[in-house]
Design a protein around this motif. Structure first.
Motif, short mmCIF file in Angstrom:
data_model
loop_
_atom_site.label_atom_id
_atom_site.label_comp_id
_atom_site.label_asym_id
_atom_site.label_seq_id
_atom_site.Cartn_x
_atom_site.Cartn_y
_atom_site.Cartn_z
N TYR A 17 -3.82 -2.69 -15.73
CA TYR A 17 -2.95 -3.71 -15.35
C TYR A 17 -3.12 -4.65 -16.22
O TYR A 17 -2.30 -5.15 -16.85
CB TYR A 17 -3.21 -4.12 -14.16
CG TYR A 17 -2.40 -5.35 -13.40
CD1 TYR A 17 -1.34 -4.64 -12.80
CD2 TYR A 17 -2.73 -6.54 -13.51
CE1 TYR A 17 -0.44 -5.71 -12.18
CE2 TYR A 17 -2.02 -7.60 -13.02
CZ TYR A 17 -0.84 -7.32 -12.30
OH TYR A 17 0.06 -8.27 -11.74
N LEU A 25 -5.41 -8.39 -12.36
CA LEU A 25 -4.85 -7.76 -11.03
C LEU A 25 -5.74 -8.44 -9.91
O LEU A 25 -4.98 -8.56 -8.62
CB LEU A 25 -5.28 -6.39 -10.78
CG LEU A 25 -5.00 -5.69 -9.70
CD1 LEU A 25 -3.17 -5.74 -9.35
CD2 LEU A 25 -4.95 -4.14 -9.81
N PHE A 41 -2.08 -7.83 -1.04
CA PHE A 41 -0.75 -7.18 -1.47
C PHE A 41 -1.02 -5.49 -1.29
O PHE A 41 -2.07 -4.95 -1.26
CB PHE A 41 -0.64 -7.29 -3.13
CG PHE A 41 -1.82 -7.07 -3.81
CD1 PHE A 41 -2.08 -5.95 -4.26
CD2 PHE A 41 -2.46 -8.24 -4.37
CE1 PHE A 41 -3.25 -5.64 -5.16
CE2 PHE A 41 -3.63 -8.14 -5.19
CZ PHE A 41 -4.02 -6.81 -5.60
N LEU A 43 -0.93 -1.85 -2.52
CA LEU A 43 -1.46 -1.18 -3.78
C LEU A 43 -1.39 0.34 -3.66
O LEU A 43 -1.89 0.91 -2.90
CB LEU A 43 -2.64 -1.35 -4.46
CG LEU A 43 -3.13 -0.80 -5.80
CD1 LEU A 43 -2.30 -0.83 -6.88
CD2 LEU A 43 -4.53 -1.21 -6.12
N ASN A 58 -4.17 1.21 -0.67
CA ASN A 58 -5.02 0.23 0.02
C ASN A 58 -4.52 0.10 1.40
O ASN A 58 -3.75 0.60 1.69
CB ASN A 58 -5.12 -1.00 -0.76
CG ASN A 58 -3.99 -1.85 -0.68
OD1 ASN A 58 -3.03 -1.56 -0.20
ND2 ASN A 58 -4.20 -3.05 -1.60
N ILE A 140 1.97 -2.51 -7.34
CA ILE A 140 1.66 -3.57 -6.27
C ILE A 140 2.99 -3.99 -5.61
O ILE A 140 3.76 -4.25 -6.31
CB ILE A 140 0.62 -4.62 -6.65
CG1 ILE A 140 1.29 -5.43 -7.98
CG2 ILE A 140 -0.73 -4.01 -7.19
CD1 ILE A 140 0.52 -6.76 -8.31
#
Length: 152
Positions: A17, A25, A41, A43, A58, A140
């Motif tokens: 990232y 990130l 967020f 992911l 996640n 994301i």
């Protein structure tokens, strides 16, 4: 393989990232646990198969899509969108493959229950090892909103 707390995968996600997008990130001091359990967020990451399968989601992404870890990591990533929206999703994947990342994408997705929702302000990037080897793609999404059904 459970990558939810894997330090090497965390490094792959965050280093790729930073390299492609040009900013971090995660906040300083964050680790794999924070990214999986607490990140504000969603992911997601998928592998390099011709029909990519999710290898990471996640907790925030799991809540949005209504799949648990085991369900998510058995799901071909194309199933995150309905068939009518897959061409647009495929175009995004191709653009990221060519340009290394895309920011600002918005796309309609579908949860396990059939609920449709928009993922918004999406950044998607290629996952690359330090030697340049391709390891898949990640995305994301800091916001998502349910699609409002129009009734007559």
């Amino acid at each position: 393989m459970d990558l939810s707390g894997d330090g090497d995968f965390f490094t792959l996600l965050t280093a790729s990232y930073a390299r492609h997008v040009g900013r971090p990130l995660v906040p300083a001091g964050a680790d794999a646990w924070w990214l999986y359990e607490q990140a504000p967020f969603g992911l997601l990451a998928h592998d390099t198969d011709p029909d990519p399968v999710f290898v990471y989601a996640n907790r925030t992404a799991q809540r949005a899509f209504e799949y648990d870890w085991d369900e998510f990591t058995a799901l071909p990533s194309r199933y995150s969108a309905e068939p009518v929206n897959r061409a647009e999703r495929d175009q995004l994947i191709e653009t990221v493959a060519r340009d290394n990342y895309v920011a600002g994408y918005r796309g309609l997705r579908i949860a396990k229950s059939g609920r449709r929702f928009w993922i918004e302000e999406v950044t998607m990037w290629n996952l690359r090892h330090p030697d340049g080897g391709y390891a898949g793609q990640a995305a994301i999404f800091p916001r998502w909103t349910d699609q409002v059904a129009i009734t007559t």
